[in-house]
Write an enzyme that holds these catalytic residues in place. Structure first.
Site, PDB file in Angstrom:
ATOM      1  N   LYS A  14       8.808  73.141-107.276  1.00  0.00           N
ATOM      2  CA  LYS A  14       8.309  73.038-108.189  1.00  0.00           C
ATOM      3  C   LYS A  14       7.197  74.595-108.566  1.00  0.00           C
ATOM      4  CE  LYS A  14       5.324  69.895-107.982  1.00  0.00           C
ATOM      5  NZ  LYS A  14       5.708  69.281-106.593  1.00  0.00           N
ATOM      6  N   ARG A  89       0.106  63.967-112.474  1.00  0.00           N
ATOM      7  CA  ARG A  89       0.778  63.612-112.018  1.00  0.00           C
ATOM      8  C   ARG A  89       0.284  62.251-112.254  1.00  0.00           C
ATOM      9  NH1 ARG A  89      -0.315  67.864-107.780  1.00  0.00           N
ATOM     10  NH2 ARG A  89       1.103  67.350-105.935  1.00  0.00           N
ATOM     11  N   ARG A 128       7.736  74.233 -94.584  1.00  0.00           N
ATOM     12  CA  ARG A 128       6.562  75.582 -94.893  1.00  0.00           C
ATOM     13  C   ARG A 128       5.499  75.553 -94.527  1.00  0.00           C
ATOM     14  NH1 ARG A 128       4.421  73.305-101.350  1.00  0.00           N
ATOM     15  NH2 ARG A 128       3.097  71.779 -99.579  1.00  0.00           N
ATOM     16  N   ARG A 134      -1.244  75.357 -95.033  1.00  0.00           N
ATOM     17  CA  ARG A 134      -1.876  74.019 -95.855  1.00  0.00           C
ATOM     18  C   ARG A 134      -2.357  72.587 -94.558  1.00  0.00           C
ATOM     19  NH1 ARG A 134       1.052  73.530-101.715  1.00  0.00           N
ATOM     20  NH2 ARG A 134       0.228  70.303-100.825  1.00  0.00           N
ATOM     21  N   ARG A 145       2.008  61.420 -98.812  1.00  0.00           N
ATOM     22  CA  ARG A 145       2.604  62.113-100.554  1.00  0.00           C
ATOM     23  C   ARG A 145       2.932  61.743-101.177  1.00  0.00           C
ATOM     24  NH1 ARG A 145       2.589  67.752 -98.534  1.00  0.00           N
ATOM     25  NH2 ARG A 145       2.522  68.833-100.650  1.00  0.00           N
TER      26      ARG A 145
HETATM   27  P1  AMP Z   1       0.123  70.810-104.342  1.00  0.00           P
HETATM   28  O1  AMP Z   1      -0.297  71.976-104.598  1.00  0.00           O
HETATM   29  O2  AMP Z   1       0.462  70.061-106.013  1.00  0.00           O
HETATM   30  O3  AMP Z   1       1.177  69.807-104.407  1.00  0.00           O
HETATM   31  O4  AMP Z   1      -1.146  69.286-104.436  1.00  0.00           O
HETATM   32  C1  AMP Z   1      -2.221  69.353-103.532  1.00  0.00           C
HETATM   33  C2  AMP Z   1      -2.833  68.331-103.286  1.00  0.00           C
HETATM   34  O5  AMP Z   1      -3.747  69.066-104.099  1.00  0.00           O
HETATM   35  C3  AMP Z   1      -2.454  67.306-103.898  1.00  0.00           C
HETATM   36  O6  AMP Z   1      -2.021  65.670-102.808  1.00  0.00           O
HETATM   37  C4  AMP Z   1      -3.370  66.653-104.693  1.00  0.00           C
HETATM   38  O7  AMP Z   1      -4.344  65.795-103.355  1.00  0.00           O
HETATM   39  C5  AMP Z   1      -4.082  67.446-105.292  1.00  0.00           C
HETATM   40  N1  AMP Z   1      -4.390  67.616-106.831  1.00  0.00           N
HETATM   41  C6  AMP Z   1      -2.605  68.879-107.191  1.00  0.00           C
HETATM   42  N2  AMP Z   1      -3.143  68.425-108.291  1.00  0.00           N
HETATM   43  C7  AMP Z   1      -3.345  66.878-108.912  1.00  0.00           C
HETATM   44  C8  AMP Z   1      -3.578  66.293-109.706  1.00  0.00           C
HETATM   45  N3  AMP Z   1      -2.924  66.754-111.279  1.00  0.00           N
HETATM   46  N4  AMP Z   1      -4.383  65.393-110.173  1.00  0.00           N
HETATM   47  C9  AMP Z   1      -4.579  64.700-108.669  1.00  0.00           C
HETATM   48  N5  AMP Z   1      -4.659  65.583-107.567  1.00  0.00           N
HETATM   49  C10 AMP Z   1      -4.584  66.691-107.565  1.00  0.00           C
END
Ligand code: AMP
Length: 189
Positions: A14, A89, A128, A134, A145
């Site tokens: 993404k 999400r 990654r 991270r 996840r």
């Molecule tokens: P990402 O960078 O999109 O993979 O997000 C990393 C983490 O941030 C996720 O595993 C969640 O813990 C949190 N997170 C990001 N976006 C959301 C969302 N829309 N709703 C809830 N948690 C989120």
């Protein structure tokens, strides 16, 4: 004004595809994960709340996310278009996004779904993790996840199908070819 939801599991590309779309169309990009990581770095209250959830591979509560999203979105206006990456999400988040955009006289243009098999996602995320720094790119948290994605996020595919906005695209192979497929959908809107 286009509102594009880019959708897929963690590691589905993404972020990579959003960057290419931003470069091509001049859209603005909202990555809720990036927003939360910046809050953690800044040591804010929101960051402190978010950290525990993120490090456990869990989602931040919907009410909090919806609030943040509206603020970030309004901060980007006016613009040609917005790419939503990592939001929504959950189904309540999708409903809240629909309501928030309707209040502003607009709507989701399309949902672009990047389909990638789980074993490939794990491989990509472990790779990654070697450079991303991270805390959640380790095998145990990646598994959580992916479980959270399948349980809470993947039902959104059917939700957007019902809205007539879902476009599923093969999310592996050549990055530029994937991008061409996404652009073809956007250009047809
Ligand atoms: P990402 O960078 O999109 O993979 O997000 C990393 C983490 O941030 C996720 O595993 C969640 O813990 C949190 N997170 C990001 N976006 C959301 C969302 N829309 N709703 C809830 N948690 C989120």
């Amino acid at each position: 004004m286009k509102n594009i939801v880019i959708f897929g599991a963690p590691g589905s590309g993404k972020g990579t595809q959003s960057d290419l779309l931003v470069a091509k169309y001049g859209f603005r990009h909202i990555s809720t994960g990036d927003v939360l990581r910046a809050e953690i770095k800044g040591g804010t209250e929101l960051g402190k709340t978010a950290q525990g959830f993120i490090n456990n591979g869990q989602l931040i509560p919907d009410s909090l996310m919806i609030d943040i999203l509206a603020k970030v979105y309004d901060g980007l206006m006016p613009c040609e278009g917005v790419i939503f990456d990592g939001f929504p999400r959950t189904i309540p988040q999708a409903e809240a996004l629909k309501a928030m955009l309707a209040e502003r006289g607009t709507e989701v243009t399309c949902m672009l779904e990047l389909d990638v098999p789980d074993d490939m996602l794990m491989e990509r995320l472990l790779l990654r993790g070697k450079t991303s720094g991270r805390a959640d790119d380790n095998e145990e948290t990646i598994r959580k996840r992916l479980d959270v994605y399948h349980a809470q996020t993947s039902p959104l595919a059917a939700w957007y199908e019902g809205e007539g906005k879902r476009h599923a695209i093969k999310g592996y192979g050549d990055i530029q070819e994937i991008n061409d497929a996404l652009c073809a959908v956007i250009d047809a809107e």
